[in-house]
Enzyme design. Sequence first.
Site, PDB file in Angstrom:
ATOM      1  CE  LYS A   1       3.770 -10.663   0.984  1.00  0.00           C
ATOM      2  NZ  LYS A   1       2.532 -10.103   0.592  1.00  0.00           N
TER       3      LYS A   1
ATOM      4  CB  CYS B   1       4.371  -5.020   1.511  1.00  0.00           C
ATOM      5  SG  CYS B   1       2.649  -4.872   1.950  1.00  0.00           S
TER       6      CYS B   1
HETATM    7  N1  SAJ Z   1       8.170   1.600  -6.272  1.00  0.00           N
HETATM    8  C1  SAJ Z   1       9.187   2.285  -6.925  1.00  0.00           C
HETATM    9  N2  SAJ Z   1       9.510   1.900  -8.192  1.00  0.00           N
HETATM   10  C2  SAJ Z   1       8.870   0.894  -8.838  1.00  0.00           C
HETATM   11  C3  SAJ Z   1       7.845   0.200  -8.160  1.00  0.00           C
HETATM   12  C4  SAJ Z   1       7.518   0.585  -6.878  1.00  0.00           C
HETATM   13  O1  SAJ Z   1       9.788   3.209  -6.380  1.00  0.00           O
HETATM   14  O2  SAJ Z   1       9.217   0.626  -9.998  1.00  0.00           O
HETATM   15  C5  SAJ Z   1       7.824   1.991  -4.897  1.00  0.00           C
HETATM   16  C6  SAJ Z   1       6.386   2.492  -4.759  1.00  0.00           C
HETATM   17  O3  SAJ Z   1       6.294   3.845  -5.094  1.00  0.00           O
HETATM   18  C7  SAJ Z   1       6.115   2.220  -3.303  1.00  0.00           C
HETATM   19  C8  SAJ Z   1       6.921   0.939  -3.030  1.00  0.00           C
HETATM   20  O4  SAJ Z   1       7.854   0.841  -4.069  1.00  0.00           O
HETATM   21  O5  SAJ Z   1       6.634   3.258  -2.476  1.00  0.00           O
HETATM   22  C9  SAJ Z   1       6.088  -0.318  -2.993  1.00  0.00           C
HETATM   23  O6  SAJ Z   1       5.105  -0.283  -4.019  1.00  0.00           O
HETATM   24  P1  SAJ Z   1       4.729  -1.539  -4.905  1.00  0.00           P
HETATM   25  O7  SAJ Z   1       3.703  -1.111  -5.850  1.00  0.00           O
HETATM   26  O8  SAJ Z   1       5.956  -2.144  -5.495  1.00  0.00           O
HETATM   27  O9  SAJ Z   1       4.237  -2.612  -3.878  1.00  0.00           O
HETATM   28  P2  SAJ Z   1       3.158  -2.654  -2.689  1.00  0.00           P
HETATM   29  O10 SAJ Z   1       3.889  -2.449  -1.403  1.00  0.00           O
HETATM   30  O11 SAJ Z   1       1.977  -1.811  -2.953  1.00  0.00           O
HETATM   31  O12 SAJ Z   1       2.700  -4.174  -2.822  1.00  0.00           O
HETATM   32  C10 SAJ Z   1       3.680  -5.196  -2.758  1.00  0.00           C
HETATM   33  C11 SAJ Z   1       3.433  -6.176  -3.919  1.00  0.00           C
HETATM   34  N3  SAJ Z   1       4.552  -7.099  -4.035  1.00  0.00           N
HETATM   35  C12 SAJ Z   1       5.214  -7.297  -5.192  1.00  0.00           C
HETATM   36  O13 SAJ Z   1       4.945  -6.694  -6.198  1.00  0.00           O
HETATM   37  C13 SAJ Z   1       6.296  -8.312  -5.185  1.00  0.00           C
HETATM   38  C14 SAJ Z   1       2.124  -6.914  -3.699  1.00  0.00           C
HETATM   39  O14 SAJ Z   1       1.930  -7.915  -4.700  1.00  0.00           O
HETATM   40  C15 SAJ Z   1       2.104  -7.570  -2.310  1.00  0.00           C
HETATM   41  O15 SAJ Z   1       0.885  -8.235  -2.058  1.00  0.00           O
HETATM   42  C16 SAJ Z   1       2.259  -6.460  -1.293  1.00  0.00           C
HETATM   43  O16 SAJ Z   1       3.545  -5.848  -1.505  1.00  0.00           O
HETATM   44  C17 SAJ Z   1       2.194  -7.064   0.090  1.00  0.00           C
HETATM   45  O17 SAJ Z   1       1.126  -6.930   0.721  1.00  0.00           O
HETATM   46  O18 SAJ Z   1       3.146  -7.707   0.512  1.00  0.00           O
END
Ligand code: SAJ
Length: 426
Positions: free
Chosen positions: A216, A270
Amino acid sequence: MEFNRISIIGLGYIGLPTAAVIASCGKVVIGVDNNQYVVDTINQGNIHIVEPELDLMVHSAVAEGYLRATTEPESADAFIIAVPTPFKAEGGEDHVPDLSYIEAAAKSIAPALQKGNLVILESTSPVGATEKMAQWLAEARPDLSFPQSYGEDSDIRIAHCPERVLPGNILQELVSNDRVVGGITHRCSTQAADFYNIFVKGECVETSARTAEMCKLTENSFRDINIAFANEISIICDELGVDVWELIKLANRHPRVNILQPGPGVGGHCIAVDPWFIASQAPESSRLIKTARAVNDEKPSWVVKKVKKLVAEVLTNTDKNEDNIRIACLGLTFKPNIDDLRESPAMEVALEVSKVFNSQVWVVEPYLEELPESLLNFGTQLVGLSKAMEADVIVLLVDHKAFVDYPIQIGSNQRALDTRGMLKIR
Ligand code: SAJ
């Protein structure tokens, strides 16, 4: 082993959707939370968080008698612990995971444990946390045997199965994602996999508890590092006068390149947190992981600097002065189409900009009815999107659908900072 009565400890962003999905499979679910407001809200068939379709699912689960919330753990066949793992706030320790919520949850369920029970830790945890939880349970119930001492013949089975769902799409991903199921023993893994097969359509892959914990943390660190790369490239492109959104689209046409999207920084509880769990356990060897954290953490300050530059440009090129210039921040949440402000870089930017420009700052946030007090203290105002379009400097921070769908036009006297590439989408 039959799992007919399931107890979920912690009814937050993971626990509540999990409880609702299991209840929808016709199992009796007892949700436990120490917050009386949360318990009352759920028992009325309502929800305290925003997640698409969750309200309907909780409403019918409660109405049909499959889901009930309480503050005190009761006996069950399986216990799922889904409580927060924040950083330790005291003792000057930097970014060290705080397992006290897991410890409190373990101690609270211990009196209700019975021979044959399965206990699963879902909270994101540093490597070794499941073993610690098993130890806390064993200390509280010396009359029962646990797998860390009794192996496959233990009374209680213990496993770690990290949640992997994406906020905004939780109900679908809870069912469709593969699950990594890490037991303290092989039999613990098998039983935990049997449990998840009640509602998971993805594959339940068995491993050890320690590997599941590390898996994870690795997934979220992988994403953090990749976002940091996109954020670094966006700053380099700004310096070199290259359009980063066009650049990424072009580079991603390469069959083995898949660059993520830059933004104002990385938020949520996360991706901005979990890499530190690895770094705190292996500080010398986590150089790349820590650098990615630094790159992403510094992005909001870079955005604020850019906003100040745009304000200076407007002051130089128009008849606006420091008292009547208006700055609009579009979005506060940590990502689009949710109400979650945790670790939000958009919020950080709005706060910093408000500190400098006070009541001249407008915020548009369709997922909030009123601004957080920290912003109200500066005189910052919550306004509608069409009003915000009158601002002199427009800062696009969150790509909410409502913003992407809006025909944003930037006039010749206005300036825009598009941290999400929204103006490029159409
Ligand atoms: N973000 C960017 N650019 C991107 C993707 C995301 O700037 O290309 C930013 C988002 O705006 C946000 C942050 O990253 O601020 C996190 O967003 P996210 O959509 O990547 O992830 P979370 O935090 O909503 O969910 C993540 C997920 N992990 C992965 O994709 C590896 C999810 O599957 C997990 O279950 C979750 O963390 C968790 O609970 O750990």
